[in-house]
Scaffold this motif. Sequence first.
Motif, mmCIF file in Angstrom:
data_model
loop_
_atom_site.group_PDB
_atom_site.id
_atom_site.type_symbol
_atom_site.label_atom_id
_atom_site.label_comp_id
_atom_site.label_asym_id
_atom_site.label_seq_id
_atom_site.Cartn_x
_atom_site.Cartn_y
_atom_site.Cartn_z
ATOM 1 N N THR A 194 7.656 -9.754 11.652
ATOM 2 C CA THR A 194 7.818 -8.940 10.385
ATOM 3 C C THR A 194 6.393 -8.456 10.190
ATOM 4 O O THR A 194 5.350 -8.669 10.551
ATOM 5 C CB THR A 194 8.069 -9.874 9.225
ATOM 6 N N TYR B 254 5.528 -4.905 -3.091
ATOM 7 C CA TYR B 254 6.611 -5.148 -2.092
ATOM 8 C C TYR B 254 7.867 -5.180 -3.122
ATOM 9 O O TYR B 254 9.046 -4.674 -2.604
ATOM 10 C CB TYR B 254 6.556 -6.449 -1.539
ATOM 11 N N GLU C 206 6.212 -7.488 6.907
ATOM 12 C CA GLU C 206 5.996 -7.628 5.416
ATOM 13 C C GLU C 206 5.659 -8.962 5.086
ATOM 14 O O GLU C 206 6.355 -9.962 5.011
ATOM 15 C CB GLU C 206 7.506 -7.514 4.779
#
Length: 466
Positions: free
Chosen positions: A308, A461, A310
Amino acid sequence: MVTIEQILQKIDDAVWGIPLIVLILMVGIFMTIRLRGIQVRQFGLAIHNLVTNEKTGEEGEVTAFAALCTALSATIGTGNIVGVATALVAGGPGALFWMVAAAIVGTATKYSECFLAIKYRVVSKDGHIIGGPFYYIERGMGKNWKWLGKCFACFGLGAGLLGIGTFTQINGITGAVNYFFDPQNQCMVKIFGREYSWSVVISGIILTVCVGLVLIGGLKRISVVAQVLVPFMAAIYVTATVLILIFHAREIPAALALIVQSAFGGRAAAGGAVGAMLLSMQKGVARGIFSNEAGLGSAPIAAAAVQTNEPAAQGLVSMLGTVIDTVILCTMTGLAIVVTGTWDSGLDGVAVTTRAFQIGLPFEPGVSSFLLMVCLVCFAFTTILGWNYYSEKCLEYLTGGRRQAVKTYRRIYIACIFLGPFMTVSTVWTIADILNGLMAIPNLIAIVALSGVVAADTRQYLKKQK
């Protein structure tokens, strides 16, 4: 003459004194406030990220689900079955209240540490991912704090080799096997100057061989085993404890009242309420951290390997581990023990939970004991695998990635698995508590120091998600 056990107990009391308990709880509360109750507000998004199980980046070795299973494989183990029992026996039913309370605020701590693991991870020369508290301390706080990262790595190495990773798990497994197959210790053999049941010796050898075969395959083989065993055995264990609670539904209100009263010293003699509450809090928080490892710094090591880009996405998935491990599994175990009254039966360790299963389930006692034994063996087995991975990463950091050192360590780790059954229960748990506490200190310092980074990036985010 002062014995080794007495010395260890004094160290344990110092490490797990009021300062560390307050530190763990305050960091959890602090991050909960700074992240605006992310464990509640974004619980649905966390479930979504887990279910979709998407790869959002090129870097990484495993999926988010695999990383969560690897982390759960290291947390769901003797802490949920034996640890809860020892906490209730030593600290009373109120220990369960503090265990859950610490887990609820600790969910924000787990999110933060796993977030930082992704953000500050590194790619080694051979292409595999390394990350965890030692790297977010060094890269996030600066080179001047590298010594603190090394302290964490040393404590993590010790915890894996001498505490939570080896001795406590194998001791719990062989204890459960012995309690089922040879409870009267009729088939004995003398080893290391003491007598042990053959059930302990044979189960210890079998487990040592199985661990060795899996560890050869590294993280990917560990995650494959974890993805199969953890969900399956968790489902079986939850089903069994739900049945106990269903058949003792009438006792649940009284049990909940007893847990809350005991948590605040309400059942202690006059003048002893404060001491009873502190003991209950100490045992509950210590065993809770042993079980879910929130703030300990272990789960970030597994999270760092996720595919990932994120950090917040994986932080949300990782925080579910604390919910599953403690808020659900430990609570159900504790309630089963309280409603059946086995916490006050004079038993200790796995025998407390085993007796609760025998009383609570509508089966023959042998069937209930066998069911719990199988669950404990599988849970503890995966914990051994997960903690080997954690401690190897700590060693890689300390040695600069020397693979030969890791290979040698792996052999020593397997040897400790073999020796674990021959350690005394009290000594094993005391060593594990000490090393857990020492690991938590540098990690919690780093989380607070980098809390601004966590909060700012999390806001960005969440804006993108909207």
